[in-house]
Design a protein around this motif. Sequence first.
Motif, PDB file in Angstrom:
ATOM      1  N   VAL A  50      45.774 -73.642  55.788  1.00  0.00           N
ATOM      2  CA  VAL A  50      46.815 -72.621  55.970  1.00  0.00           C
ATOM      3  C   VAL A  50      46.330 -71.555  56.954  1.00  0.00           C
ATOM      4  O   VAL A  50      47.070 -71.149  57.864  1.00  0.00           O
ATOM      5  CB  VAL A  50      47.214 -71.983  54.619  1.00  0.00           C
ATOM      6  CG1 VAL A  50      48.092 -70.760  54.826  1.00  0.00           C
ATOM      7  CG2 VAL A  50      47.921 -73.007  53.733  1.00  0.00           C
ATOM      8  N   ASN A  51      45.093 -71.118  56.800  1.00  0.00           N
ATOM      9  CA  ASN A  51      44.561 -70.091  57.698  1.00  0.00           C
ATOM     10  C   ASN A  51      44.404 -70.604  59.123  1.00  0.00           C
ATOM     11  O   ASN A  51      44.658 -69.858  60.080  1.00  0.00           O
ATOM     12  CB  ASN A  51      43.239 -69.536  57.160  1.00  0.00           C
ATOM     13  CG  ASN A  51      43.455 -68.632  55.971  1.00  0.00           C
ATOM     14  OD1 ASN A  51      44.462 -67.935  55.869  1.00  0.00           O
ATOM     15  ND2 ASN A  51      42.517 -68.644  55.044  1.00  0.00           N
ATOM     16  N   ASP A  52      43.995 -71.861  59.296  1.00  0.00           N
ATOM     17  CA  ASP A  52      43.913 -72.442  60.644  1.00  0.00           C
ATOM     18  C   ASP A  52      45.284 -72.460  61.301  1.00  0.00           C
ATOM     19  O   ASP A  52      45.433 -72.118  62.482  1.00  0.00           O
ATOM     20  CB  ASP A  52      43.349 -73.860  60.589  1.00  0.00           C
ATOM     21  CG  ASP A  52      41.873 -73.901  60.218  1.00  0.00           C
ATOM     22  OD1 ASP A  52      41.196 -72.851  60.256  1.00  0.00           O
ATOM     23  OD2 ASP A  52      41.399 -75.016  59.880  1.00  0.00           O
ATOM     24  N   PHE A  53      46.305 -72.860  60.528  1.00  0.00           N
ATOM     25  CA  PHE A  53      47.673 -72.899  61.043  1.00  0.00           C
ATOM     26  C   PHE A  53      48.145 -71.485  61.399  1.00  0.00           C
ATOM     27  O   PHE A  53      48.708 -71.255  62.468  1.00  0.00           O
ATOM     28  CB  PHE A  53      48.592 -73.539  60.010  1.00  0.00           C
ATOM     29  CG  PHE A  53      50.038 -73.559  60.394  1.00  0.00           C
ATOM     30  CD1 PHE A  53      50.480 -74.314  61.460  1.00  0.00           C
ATOM     31  CD2 PHE A  53      50.969 -72.813  59.685  1.00  0.00           C
ATOM     32  CE1 PHE A  53      51.821 -74.338  61.824  1.00  0.00           C
ATOM     33  CE2 PHE A  53      52.304 -72.828  60.033  1.00  0.00           C
ATOM     34  CZ  PHE A  53      52.730 -73.592  61.110  1.00  0.00           C
ATOM     35  N   LYS A  54      47.891 -70.542  60.515  1.00  0.00           N
ATOM     36  CA  LYS A  54      48.290 -69.151  60.753  1.00  0.00           C
ATOM     37  C   LYS A  54      47.626 -68.600  62.016  1.00  0.00           C
ATOM     38  O   LYS A  54      48.283 -67.938  62.835  1.00  0.00           O
ATOM     39  CB  LYS A  54      47.905 -68.296  59.548  1.00  0.00           C
ATOM     40  CG  LYS A  54      48.226 -66.846  59.691  1.00  0.00           C
ATOM     41  CD  LYS A  54      47.725 -66.059  58.493  1.00  0.00           C
ATOM     42  CE  LYS A  54      47.792 -64.593  58.785  1.00  0.00           C
ATOM     43  NZ  LYS A  54      46.906 -63.813  57.931  1.00  0.00           N
ATOM     44  N   ASP A  55      46.332 -68.872  62.176  1.00  0.00           N
ATOM     45  CA  ASP A  55      45.620 -68.403  63.371  1.00  0.00           C
ATOM     46  C   ASP A  55      46.213 -68.999  64.647  1.00  0.00           C
ATOM     47  O   ASP A  55      46.343 -68.313  65.657  1.00  0.00           O
ATOM     48  CB  ASP A  55      44.132 -68.746  63.282  1.00  0.00           C
ATOM     49  CG  ASP A  55      43.405 -67.954  62.204  1.00  0.00           C
ATOM     50  OD1 ASP A  55      43.945 -66.933  61.721  1.00  0.00           O
ATOM     51  OD2 ASP A  55      42.286 -68.379  61.826  1.00  0.00           O
ATOM     52  N   CYS A  56      46.583 -70.269  64.593  1.00  0.00           N
ATOM     53  CA  CYS A  56      47.193 -70.931  65.747  1.00  0.00           C
ATOM     54  C   CYS A  56      48.512 -70.259  66.120  1.00  0.00           C
ATOM     55  O   CYS A  56      48.758 -69.960  67.289  1.00  0.00           O
ATOM     56  CB  CYS A  56      47.398 -72.411  65.450  1.00  0.00           C
ATOM     57  SG  CYS A  56      48.072 -73.349  66.840  1.00  0.00           S
ATOM     58  N   ILE A  57      49.347 -70.010  65.119  1.00  0.00           N
ATOM     59  CA  ILE A  57      50.637 -69.355  65.364  1.00  0.00           C
ATOM     60  C   ILE A  57      50.421 -67.958  65.921  1.00  0.00           C
ATOM     61  O   ILE A  57      51.115 -67.531  66.865  1.00  0.00           O
ATOM     62  CB  ILE A  57      51.486 -69.321  64.072  1.00  0.00           C
ATOM     63  CG1 ILE A  57      51.903 -70.735  63.655  1.00  0.00           C
ATOM     64  CG2 ILE A  57      52.699 -68.410  64.231  1.00  0.00           C
ATOM     65  CD1 ILE A  57      52.839 -71.433  64.621  1.00  0.00           C
ATOM     66  N   THR A  58      49.460 -67.220  65.371  1.00  0.00           N
ATOM     67  CA  THR A  58      49.170 -65.863  65.842  1.00  0.00           C
ATOM     68  C   THR A  58      48.732 -65.878  67.300  1.00  0.00           C
ATOM     69  O   THR A  58      49.200 -65.063  68.105  1.00  0.00           O
ATOM     70  CB  THR A  58      48.090 -65.212  64.957  1.00  0.00           C
ATOM     71  OG1 THR A  58      48.573 -65.153  63.613  1.00  0.00           O
ATOM     72  CG2 THR A  58      47.748 -63.809  65.437  1.00  0.00           C
ATOM     73  N   ARG A  59      47.832 -66.822  67.656  1.00  0.00           N
ATOM     74  CA  ARG A  59      47.388 -66.934  69.053  1.00  0.00           C
ATOM     75  C   ARG A  59      48.572 -67.241  69.975  1.00  0.00           C
ATOM     76  O   ARG A  59      48.685 -66.683  71.067  1.00  0.00           O
ATOM     77  CB  ARG A  59      46.318 -68.013  69.200  1.00  0.00           C
ATOM     78  CG  ARG A  59      44.967 -67.615  68.694  1.00  0.00           C
ATOM     79  CD  ARG A  59      43.884 -68.616  69.092  1.00  0.00           C
ATOM     80  NE  ARG A  59      44.163 -69.974  68.644  1.00  0.00           N
ATOM     81  CZ  ARG A  59      43.819 -70.472  67.472  1.00  0.00           C
ATOM     82  NH1 ARG A  59      43.191 -69.730  66.590  1.00  0.00           N
ATOM     83  NH2 ARG A  59      44.100 -71.732  67.165  1.00  0.00           N
TER      84      ARG A  59
END
Length: 70
Positions: A50-59
């Motif tokens: 979930v955090n990897d996905f969130k970081d990708c979206i944020t970037r």
Amino acid sequence: MTIKPREKLADSDDDPVESMLKKSGCLDLHYKVQECINTTRDWRKCQGEVNDFKDCITRHKQAEMTRSKS
């Protein structure tokens, strides 16, 4: 069990969320979250995904904002 994109009958049947995730470059991470949740049956055990996905979206959002300011 591996979660895969649904079969497309035609380009007009494209899922808008899937299209957005594909453009963002985060689609594979989205599938990893889905696969983890499907496997564990507990989203709390999938916080790494979930955090990897969130970081990708944020970037992606930050890059979009930078492009729109130029």
